[in-house]
Design an enzyme around this catalytic site. Sequence first.
Site, PDB file in Angstrom:
ATOM      1  N   HIS A   1      40.312  33.161  38.515  1.00 28.33           N
ATOM      2  CA  HIS A   1      40.693  33.608  37.182  1.00 28.33           C
ATOM      3  C   HIS A   1      39.479  34.173  36.492  1.00 28.33           C
ATOM      4  O   HIS A   1      38.374  33.654  36.661  1.00 28.33           O
ATOM      5  CB  HIS A   1      41.258  32.443  36.361  1.00 28.33           C
ATOM      6  CG  HIS A   1      42.015  32.895  35.169  1.00 28.33           C
ATOM      7  ND1 HIS A   1      41.408  33.216  33.983  1.00 28.33           N
ATOM      8  CD2 HIS A   1      43.342  33.127  34.995  1.00 28.33           C
ATOM      9  CE1 HIS A   1      42.330  33.623  33.133  1.00 28.33           C
ATOM     10  NE2 HIS A   1      43.505  33.581  33.709  1.00 28.33           N
TER      11      HIS A   1
ATOM     12  N   ASP B   1      49.821  31.067  38.471  1.00 28.43           N
ATOM     13  CA  ASP B   1      50.802  31.674  39.383  1.00 28.43           C
ATOM     14  C   ASP B   1      50.932  30.933  40.708  1.00 28.43           C
ATOM     15  O   ASP B   1      51.824  31.241  41.493  1.00 28.43           O
ATOM     16  CB  ASP B   1      50.412  33.135  39.664  1.00 28.43           C
ATOM     17  CG  ASP B   1      50.526  33.998  38.431  1.00 28.43           C
ATOM     18  OD1 ASP B   1      51.515  33.822  37.697  1.00 28.43           O
ATOM     19  OD2 ASP B   1      49.644  34.836  38.192  1.00 28.43           O
TER      20      ASP B   1
HETATM   21  N1  CMC Z   1      40.535  34.964  46.966  1.00 32.85           N
HETATM   22  C1  CMC Z   1      39.338  35.152  47.539  1.00 32.85           C
HETATM   23  N2  CMC Z   1      38.222  35.494  46.877  1.00 32.85           N
HETATM   24  C2  CMC Z   1      38.318  35.659  45.564  1.00 32.85           C
HETATM   25  C3  CMC Z   1      39.527  35.476  44.886  1.00 32.85           C
HETATM   26  C4  CMC Z   1      40.670  35.119  45.621  1.00 32.85           C
HETATM   27  N3  CMC Z   1      41.862  34.952  45.031  1.00 32.85           N
HETATM   28  N4  CMC Z   1      39.347  35.707  43.563  1.00 32.85           N
HETATM   29  C5  CMC Z   1      38.038  36.033  43.427  1.00 32.85           C
HETATM   30  N5  CMC Z   1      37.416  35.991  44.622  1.00 32.85           N
HETATM   31  C6  CMC Z   1      35.991  36.220  44.886  1.00 32.85           C
HETATM   32  C7  CMC Z   1      35.639  37.682  44.829  1.00 32.85           C
HETATM   33  O1  CMC Z   1      35.739  38.283  46.130  1.00 32.85           O
HETATM   34  C8  CMC Z   1      34.226  37.658  44.327  1.00 32.85           C
HETATM   35  O2  CMC Z   1      33.381  37.286  45.400  1.00 32.85           O
HETATM   36  P1  CMC Z   1      31.904  37.940  45.530  1.00 32.85           P
HETATM   37  O3  CMC Z   1      31.125  37.416  44.354  1.00 32.85           O
HETATM   38  O4  CMC Z   1      31.399  37.453  46.837  1.00 32.85           O
HETATM   39  O5  CMC Z   1      32.090  39.433  45.477  1.00 32.85           O
HETATM   40  C9  CMC Z   1      34.226  36.492  43.351  1.00 32.85           C
HETATM   41  O6  CMC Z   1      35.255  35.601  43.814  1.00 32.85           O
HETATM   42  C10 CMC Z   1      34.506  36.890  41.906  1.00 32.85           C
HETATM   43  O7  CMC Z   1      35.726  37.620  41.887  1.00 32.85           O
HETATM   44  P2  CMC Z   1      36.033  38.814  40.909  1.00 32.85           P
HETATM   45  O8  CMC Z   1      37.093  39.659  41.523  1.00 32.85           O
HETATM   46  O9  CMC Z   1      34.752  39.475  40.503  1.00 32.85           O
HETATM   47  O10 CMC Z   1      36.572  38.032  39.662  1.00 32.85           O
HETATM   48  P3  CMC Z   1      37.413  38.664  38.491  1.00 32.85           P
HETATM   49  O11 CMC Z   1      37.173  37.804  37.306  1.00 32.85           O
HETATM   50  O12 CMC Z   1      37.127  40.124  38.347  1.00 32.85           O
HETATM   51  O13 CMC Z   1      38.927  38.551  39.009  1.00 32.85           O
HETATM   52  C11 CMC Z   1      41.112  37.750  39.433  1.00 32.85           C
HETATM   53  C12 CMC Z   1      39.817  37.587  38.593  1.00 32.85           C
HETATM   54  C13 CMC Z   1      42.184  36.843  38.868  1.00 32.85           C
HETATM   55  C14 CMC Z   1      41.592  39.202  39.350  1.00 32.85           C
HETATM   56  C15 CMC Z   1      40.785  37.356  40.906  1.00 32.85           C
HETATM   57  O14 CMC Z   1      40.384  36.023  40.968  1.00 32.85           O
HETATM   58  C16 CMC Z   1      41.979  37.603  41.844  1.00 32.85           C
HETATM   59  O15 CMC Z   1      42.138  38.722  42.342  1.00 32.85           O
HETATM   60  N6  CMC Z   1      42.848  36.558  42.099  1.00 32.85           N
HETATM   61  C17 CMC Z   1      44.031  36.743  42.897  1.00 32.85           C
HETATM   62  C18 CMC Z   1      45.155  37.347  42.050  1.00 32.85           C
HETATM   63  C19 CMC Z   1      45.745  36.335  41.102  1.00 32.85           C
HETATM   64  O16 CMC Z   1      46.061  35.213  41.460  1.00 32.85           O
HETATM   65  N7  CMC Z   1      45.952  36.779  39.847  1.00 32.85           N
HETATM   66  C20 CMC Z   1      46.555  35.963  38.810  1.00 32.85           C
HETATM   67  C21 CMC Z   1      45.567  35.613  37.732  1.00 32.85           C
HETATM   68  S1  CMC Z   1      46.141  34.300  36.627  1.00 32.85           S
HETATM   69  C22 CMC Z   1      47.558  34.844  35.822  1.00 32.85           C
HETATM   70  C23 CMC Z   1      47.541  36.202  35.262  1.00 32.85           C
HETATM   71  O17 CMC Z   1      46.546  36.713  34.757  1.00 32.85           O
HETATM   72  O18 CMC Z   1      48.582  36.831  35.309  1.00 32.85           O
END
Ligand code: CMC
Length: 428
Positions: A307, A364
């Site tokens: 998140h 989710d």
């Molecule tokens: N699985 C594997 N690795 C992950 C995941 C995941 N679900 N989420 C983040 N990471 C890793 C990412 O690869 C990165 O690693 P590194 O530092 O080595 O490059 C690190 O964790 C930070 O991730 P980020 O993408 O920079 O973080 P963000 O704050 O931009 O993204 C997020 C947040 C929710 C988009 C992301 O965690 C994600 O894609 N999660 C899966 C989709 C999901 O479940 N979304 C629902 C969010 S909650 C409800 C809502 O908002 O609707």
Amino acid sequence: MANSAELTVDGKTYSFPTLEGTEHEKAFDISNLRDQTGYVTLDRGYKNTGATKSAITFLDGEQGILQYRGYSIEDLAAKASFLEVAYLLIYGELPTQEQYHTFENAIRRHTLVNEGMRTIFNGFPVNAHPMGVLASMVSAMSAFYPELENGKEEDKTDLHIIRLLAKLPTIATWSYKRSMGHPTNYPKNNLDYIPNFLNMMFALPVEEYKVDPVVAEALNVLLILHADHEQNCSTSTVRLVGSSQANLYSSISAGISALWGPLHGGANQEVIEMLENIKADGGDVSKYVEMAKNAKTTGFRLFGFGHRVYKNFDPRAKIIKKAADDVLAKLGVNDPVLEIAKGLEEAALNDEYFVSRKLYPNVDFYSGIIYRALGIPTNMFTVLFAIGRLPGWIAQWKEMRETKEPIGRPRQIYTGATLREFVPIENR
Ligand code: CMC
């Protein structure tokens, strides 16, 4: 004494005020940054940018706290009805009994959708994704309620709020019924909000349908948990679109589209599809944890994990995980993907990759398992999220208007070609 921050650039020092919210989060006020220094800030994905001041929802991602208007999410989920929470978010206080009666009654009397909207609806392919249909139909509402004009609806805001809250569940059920080849149901105004939705979803003309109170209560909790989440992607979209003085329906329609994406609300559908794939692949969760750890090469992420703001357990996920156990037990449903989900969570939470990046299950992760136990099909999960999030979007849109926020218009750092001469096509 008020704090200030100093910035030294190009040999000159500038001072910027700081400010602190009621829950002590701090910000630099850089409203005059460009005027004073000639610089803008660059913050891709707005990871450090406070886009607004807001009195609606507080969340502390480090401690896993979520509050609507000062009430904890745990308290609201255990004790309130969804419409009470909607009122709280939109109008700022819990309703008195009289206010609640008036609000609820008004919603009951506006559930019917203009029959003309069926003409549009019938034009969609039967297998259209219900989120696309929902966004289009909400956008179409601005055409069907013509007293609404961009920038001029202030005096009628309450009516539009009631209409949206009342009609969104009706519209949502149309897509489902059509995808099943079943006739759509009209709302029944003797039913409460959630039973009315369930009746429109599941009642058939050929047999009696009785709303199961376990199902209605589970849905009540889920909708409350989704009702607002401060400046997330869809809410920021609603505020940004609304900041141009676009009307409420258009702004909410844009929010629905933003919510649909798999990194946002669309993740609840992705989670179930992912769990089903793991099941079909023999149920080895460690294989998928490894794939997620190598996301850069595999392109695979664990949906329902991570998140932007929570770097600790998402408090909503904690409530939902417990509710999933309770609801499935009460309904006598044995869903093998629940065990796979728990196994996946355990494997991830014990893995250095997830621990070091503070990746926990989010809202989710378990919600789809409950929706499924309630009989809601996978492609409707994000629609349920939208019905839940509607009061939050409305509250944020209303706050944005009332505080007379200026039009949202970010800057950029241009990285394209510098000035060059046009070459006529015959010379290219
Ligand atoms: N699985 C594997 N690795 C992950 C995941 C995941 N679900 N989420 C983040 N990471 C890793 C990412 O690869 C990165 O690693 P590194 O530092 O080595 O490059 C690190 O964790 C930070 O991730 P980020 O993408 O920079 O973080 P963000 O704050 O931009 O993204 C997020 C947040 C929710 C988009 C992301 O965690 C994600 O894609 N999660 C899966 C989709 C999901 O479940 N979304 C629902 C969010 S909650 C409800 C809502 O908002 O609707």
